[in-house]
Design a protein around this motif. Structure first.
Motif, PDB file in Angstrom:
ATOM      1  N   SER A   1      -2.458 -10.692  -2.437  1.00 42.97           N
ATOM      2  CA  SER A   1      -1.023 -10.579  -2.691  1.00 42.97           C
ATOM      3  C   SER A   1      -0.798 -10.319  -4.175  1.00 42.97           C
TER       4      SER A   1
ATOM      5  N   SER B   1       3.623 -12.395  -9.302  1.00 42.23           N
ATOM      6  CA  SER B   1       4.850 -12.073 -10.033  1.00 42.23           C
ATOM      7  C   SER B   1       4.550 -11.932 -11.517  1.00 42.23           C
TER       8      SER B   1
ATOM      9  N   ASP C   1       3.892 -12.141  -4.319  1.00 43.33           N
ATOM     10  CA  ASP C   1       4.695 -11.343  -3.399  1.00 43.33           C
ATOM     11  C   ASP C   1       3.831 -10.971  -2.199  1.00 43.33           C
TER      12      ASP C   1
END
Length: 369
Positions: free
Chosen positions: A310, A313, A320
């Motif tokens: 993933s 951020s 995310d």
């Protein structure tokens, strides 16, 4: 009660007899493939394969397989294999030390699947996006103690029984350090050698042998404009080798998936995997139309410890889960199990979990050698 039991027993017996009569004949010869296509995505682990499901707009060709297994990849010298030991396991069915090309752990030459097929008058081909003398392709026709011996590997290719090859590495045949010219040797052994382009199959003669040698030591990356060299070489190889009525063996390597892993470059991996997937599609299309071809897709090892993670951020406080970032745990190889996909006659042999050497033995068993 006894009356009902009597008819129940008779009914069960009738079903058993019916199933026995319609079941497989254990003495019947299995359907054996006439042709074998072995596709090796060098460095292609499960995450590399998985990336095609996010990077390709249509369903990847990996989804067309129903027979899937896993291989263990350690070499005789290390828990983590290199490409030479991994490809030797595929080509010859023996575990060997890292760096060995077509040789046992005691540096004894061992017969390859390509040499075995040629002894039975089958045609043989090798295609790669690396130098044609690089570790993976070399293991199918050469026998040297070290993968670094490119000029000796080129000499052996010129004298081998390969009928068709395509890749880079012209410098190992011509303008060599030892002054020998194996470019001329290829021509003297009935090879039509092309260093410029892939020839239209309609122009190929069945009595010739064909060599396509790029002048560089490796083909360009897909990111740098290699284009459809690998799919075009595959189509050309299939067109030529399928002229042999006895059948053929063809090894196709997507070499640079591995190099993307070594570079820790996710975009490099994505583009090379998609190129390789296109070639898988061509092989499967041929096999579906032919009906007598075994297609096997696997890898010698995984490279990069690649993960579809993933995306973090900007402040690093959360991830995310709707955005994927390729991440790496190493610049080398890893020891993860590697998927094996198989299609066609004999594909049922490739299910399960087994050693990488079994790829060779399963091909031999499927073909009936």
């Amino acid at each position: 009660m006894k009356h009902h039991l009597k008819y129940t027993v008779h009914f069960v017996i009738l079903i058993f007899i019916s199933l026995s009569c319609s079941g497989p004949d254990l003495n019947e010869e299995p359907v054996r493939p006439k042709n074998i296509i072995l596709l090796i995505g060098d460095g292609m682990g499960l995450s590399q394969i998985s990336s095609s499901y996010f990077q390709k707009e249509t369903e990847p060709n990996f989804s067309r397989f129903n027979q899937i297994g896993l291989i263990k990849t350690s070499s005789s010298s290390h828990k983590i294999t290199d490409s030479a030991a991994g490809a030797t396991a595929f080509a010859s069915g023996r575990k060997t030390y890292n760096g060995a090309i077509g040789m046992d752990a005691d540096t004894t030459s061992i017969k390859t699947i390509l040499e075995l097929t040629k002894n039975r008058d089958l045609a043989a081909g090798v295609i790669s996006t690396s130098s044609i003398t690089h570790a993976t392709p070399a293991c199918f026709y050469a026998h040297v103690p070290s993968r670094s011996m490119n000029e000796e590997i080129a000499r052996q290719l010129a004298g081998s029984s390969v009928d068709f090859f395509a890749g880079a590495g012209l410098k190992y045949f011509k303008d060599r350090e030892d002054g020998a010219d194996y470019y001329d040797s290829l021509i003297s052994k009935n090879f039509v050698v092309d260093t410029l382009e892939l020839v239209n199959p309609a122009e190929m003669c069945s009595d010739c042998r064909y060599a396509y040698l790029d002048t560089a030591s490796a083909m360009p990356r897909m990111l740098d404009g290699r284009g459809d060299f690998l799919p075009n070489a595959t189509s050309l190889g299939l067109e030529f080798l399928s002229k042999d009525e006895d059948g053929f063996f063809l090894m196709i390597e997507g070499s640079q998936i591995d190099w993307g892993g070594h570079s820790n470059d996710a975009d490099y991996i994505y583009t090379e995997v998609l190129d390789f997937d296109k070639v898988i599609g061509l092989a499967l299309d041929f096999a579906e139309k032919d009906g007598n071809t075994l297609v096997i897709v696997t890898a010698d090892h995984e490279t990069g410890g690649f993960t579809l993670a993933s995306t973090p951020s900007e402040d690093g406080n959360w991830s995310d889960y709707d955005k994927i970032t390729g991440s790496f745990s190493t610049g080398g190889h890893s020891s993860t199990l590697i998927p094996v996909f198989a299609y066609g006659p004999g594909s049922e042999f490739f299910n399960g979990i087994y050693e990488n050497t079994e790829i060779y033995h399963k091909m031999v068993r499927a073909r009936g050698f």
